[in-house]
Write a protein that holds these residues in place. Structure first.
Motif, PDB file in Angstrom:
ATOM      1  N   LEU A 297      36.526  48.439  42.277  1.00 59.62           N
ATOM      2  CA  LEU A 297      36.887  47.351  43.095  1.00 59.62           C
ATOM      3  C   LEU A 297      36.534  47.376  44.519  1.00 59.62           C
ATOM      4  CD1 LEU A 297      40.071  47.272  41.282  1.00 59.62           C
ATOM      5  CD2 LEU A 297      38.537  45.539  41.171  1.00 59.62           C
TER       6      LEU A 297
ATOM      7  N   SER B 291      37.782  45.233  47.257  1.00 58.07           N
ATOM      8  CA  SER B 291      38.808  44.231  47.451  1.00 58.07           C
ATOM      9  C   SER B 291      39.606  44.069  48.969  1.00 58.07           C
ATOM     10  CB  SER B 291      39.838  44.469  46.457  1.00 58.07           C
ATOM     11  OG  SER B 291      41.295  43.938  46.720  1.00 58.07           O
ATOM     12  N   ASN B 292      39.483  42.929  49.217  1.00 58.14           N
ATOM     13  CA  ASN B 292      40.163  42.342  50.556  1.00 58.14           C
ATOM     14  C   ASN B 292      41.698  42.549  50.562  1.00 58.14           C
ATOM     15  OD1 ASN B 292      37.788  41.941  51.712  1.00 58.14           O
ATOM     16  ND2 ASN B 292      38.134  39.886  51.535  1.00 58.14           N
TER      17      ASN B 292
ATOM     18  N   LYS C 263      35.160  41.679  52.851  1.00 58.18           N
ATOM     19  CA  LYS C 263      34.255  40.835  52.210  1.00 58.18           C
ATOM     20  C   LYS C 263      34.307  39.597  52.999  1.00 58.18           C
ATOM     21  CE  LYS C 263      35.916  41.274  48.225  1.00 58.18           C
ATOM     22  NZ  LYS C 263      36.290  40.811  46.953  1.00 58.18           N
TER      23      LYS C 263
ATOM     24  N   TYR D 164      29.884  45.780  51.914  1.00 65.11           N
ATOM     25  CA  TYR D 164      28.941  46.082  51.064  1.00 65.11           C
ATOM     26  C   TYR D 164      28.273  47.284  51.188  1.00 65.11           C
ATOM     27  CZ  TYR D 164      30.011  41.212  50.049  1.00 65.11           C
ATOM     28  OH  TYR D 164      30.822  40.350  49.919  1.00 65.11           O
TER      29      TYR D 164
ATOM     30  N   PHE E  65      27.419  42.753  41.287  1.00 62.81           N
ATOM     31  CA  PHE E  65      28.531  42.309  42.022  1.00 62.81           C
ATOM     32  C   PHE E  65      29.344  41.061  41.374  1.00 62.81           C
ATOM     33  CE2 PHE E  65      30.803  40.097  45.621  1.00 62.81           C
ATOM     34  CZ  PHE E  65      31.916  41.063  45.781  1.00 62.81           C
TER      35      PHE E  65
ATOM     36  N   ASP F 110      32.339  38.207  41.756  1.00 65.32           N
ATOM     37  CA  ASP F 110      33.283  38.021  42.593  1.00 65.32           C
ATOM     38  C   ASP F 110      33.911  36.408  42.493  1.00 65.32           C
ATOM     39  OD1 ASP F 110      34.707  39.037  45.247  1.00 65.32           O
ATOM     40  OD2 ASP F 110      34.826  37.171  45.340  1.00 65.32           O
ATOM     41  N   ASP F 111      35.062  35.925  42.335  1.00 64.02           N
ATOM     42  CA  ASP F 111      35.406  34.727  42.255  1.00 64.02           C
ATOM     43  C   ASP F 111      35.106  33.788  43.683  1.00 64.02           C
ATOM     44  OD1 ASP F 111      37.455  35.742  44.129  1.00 64.02           O
ATOM     45  OD2 ASP F 111      39.183  34.615  43.034  1.00 64.02           O
ATOM     46  N   ARG F 112      34.642  34.446  44.597  1.00 63.91           N
ATOM     47  CA  ARG F 112      34.347  33.357  45.956  1.00 63.91           C
ATOM     48  C   ARG F 112      32.853  33.657  45.910  1.00 63.91           C
ATOM     49  NH1 ARG F 112      38.768  33.019  49.970  1.00 63.91           N
ATOM     50  NH2 ARG F 112      40.865  33.421  48.638  1.00 63.91           N
TER      51      ARG F 112
ATOM     52  N   ASN G 150      31.298  35.621  48.984  1.00 63.06           N
ATOM     53  CA  ASN G 150      31.197  37.083  48.720  1.00 63.06           C
ATOM     54  C   ASN G 150      30.052  37.464  47.845  1.00 63.06           C
ATOM     55  OD1 ASN G 150      33.603  37.241  50.181  1.00 63.06           O
ATOM     56  ND2 ASN G 150      34.910  37.477  48.561  1.00 63.06           N
ATOM     57  N   VAL G 151      29.756  36.378  46.942  1.00 66.96           N
ATOM     58  CA  VAL G 151      28.701  36.880  45.952  1.00 66.96           C
ATOM     59  C   VAL G 151      27.248  36.599  46.716  1.00 66.96           C
ATOM     60  CG1 VAL G 151      27.292  36.183  44.077  1.00 66.96           C
ATOM     61  CG2 VAL G 151      29.917  36.409  43.950  1.00 66.96           C
TER      62      VAL G 151
ATOM     63  N   HIS H 231      28.800  35.118  39.902  1.00 67.89           N
ATOM     64  CA  HIS H 231      30.047  34.232  40.688  1.00 67.89           C
ATOM     65  C   HIS H 231      31.312  33.933  39.298  1.00 67.89           C
ATOM     66  CE1 HIS H 231      31.799  30.255  42.033  1.00 67.89           C
ATOM     67  NE2 HIS H 231      32.729  31.059  42.577  1.00 67.89           N
TER      68      HIS H 231
END
Length: 126
Positions: A30, A32-33, A66, A72, A88, A90-92, A95-96, A108
């Motif tokens: 992970l 993660s922020n 991120k 990264y 990678f 990610d839902d944002r 970030n992708v 994504h």
């Protein structure tokens, strides 16, 4: 307690994470922020315990968030791998895109079904 109640698996993700783990020679980490409450999420969902999904790169520990390139780059350096070896997810979108700019293969996340298809298209047998 209320915050803890909000965390649950997104439909289909428990199975997908388990399938990725069972697919063979794939590490899951992970990036993660999350602040320190990632520990609460782990205690509820048991991501590491049940699927080996490791909270390796959490901004509260690494100092990088991120979509900063440093987040990264820190992960790549720690893993000792080439960016092209990393998928990678990610839902944002931002970030992708940041991960892709460094050479990672981006997914994504929108739902488990499309994530499964995208991960499979990158060569993971899920």
């Amino acid at each position: 307690a209320h915050m803890n109640e909000q965390y649950k698996w997104i439909e289909g993700m428990d199975q997908l994470v388990g399938d990725v783990s069972a697919s063979g020679n794939v590490q899951q980490h992970l990036l993660s922020n999350y602040p320190t409450w990632y520990e609460m999420i782990e205690s509820k969902l048991a991501l590491e315990k049940t699927h080996g999904l490791q909270w390796t790169f959490v901004s509260t520990r690494t100092g990088f968030r991120k979509p900063e390139a440093g987040a990264y780059e820190y992960a790549l350096d720690a893993l000792g791998c080439d960016a092209s070896q990393v998928i990678f997810v990610d839902d944002r979108k931002a970030n992708v895109e940041a991960a892709e700019q460094l050479g990672m293969r981006g997914v994504h996340f929108e739902d488990a079904t499309s994530a499964r298809a995208a991960i499979k298209s990158h060569g993971v047998d899920v």
